[in-house]
Scaffold this motif. Structure first.
Motif: not given
Length: 197
Positions: A44-49
């Motif tokens: 999720q963090f990778t998708m956000l950044i």
């Protein structure tokens, strides 16, 4: 017949050792959930950044957590006869894990978007697991798990005061490593040493 203090101490130590062996044998579940939650947070963090469907990034949790519960129950009930006996003789800590899991599952159903942040979700999902993990660690007298549980509790509580924003999923991964993955690795290593001896 009256129990001597040394006999009482020996009985307590045997109970602690039996419980420790049970957790070592089931250390797989700590590893499984620690890895799954950490993976979810990192994805999720990778998708956000990376701005890759940021509005749908929460679906990572909506897909992987129910899938994890299904896998967990399939593994648990694969051998029905032994599991029925284990279920019937479950101690209060087993029920505490179960209740924490139900609370976490129900927390996914609450519409957190109305609060415009997900800090409350972090509290409702992780606090029960943190306190159950701390109780188990204290009962098993595992200093590392006690330490990681206390650190996790402080981190979880910090969401009320620190605006983590986009880093909140990464924080979930860190908490999962502290509560599940690190103790799971320690239990797995100890279990392997016991089997090889």
């Amino acid at each position: 017949m009256e129990l001597q203090p040394s006999d009482s101490l020996k009985i307590i130590q045997e109970i602690i050792q039996q419980r420790k062996q049970k957790y070592e044998a089931n250390g797989f579940f700590l590893l499984f959930w620690g890895a799954l939650i950490a993976l979810s947070g990192i994805v999720q963090f990778t998708m956000l950044i990376s701005d890759f469907y940021p509005k749908q990034s929460g679906m990572v949790w909506a897909v992987l957590m129910p899938l994890g519960f299904v896998v967990n129950f399939v593994i648990l009930f694969r051998n029905r006869g032994e599991q029925r006996k284990a279920f019937l003789s479950a101690d209060w800590l087993d029920w505490a894990w179960f209740i924490a899991g139900v609370i976490a599952l129900l927390s996914f159903l609450i519409p957190f978007t109305s609060w415009n942040n997900y800090e409350i979700a972090i509290l409702t999902i992780y606090f029960p697991f943190a306190f159950v993990a701390l109780a188990v660690a204290l009962q098993l007298k595992m200093r590392l798990w006690v330490t990681t549980s206390l650190i996790a509790i402080v981190i979880i509580y910090s969401v009320l005061y620190c605006p983590y924003g986009i880093f909140l999923p990464l924080l979930c991964s860190i908490v999962a490593c502290l509560l599940f993955l690190i103790p799971g690795i320690q239990l797995y290593i100890h279990h392997k040493k016991q089997q090889n001896v």
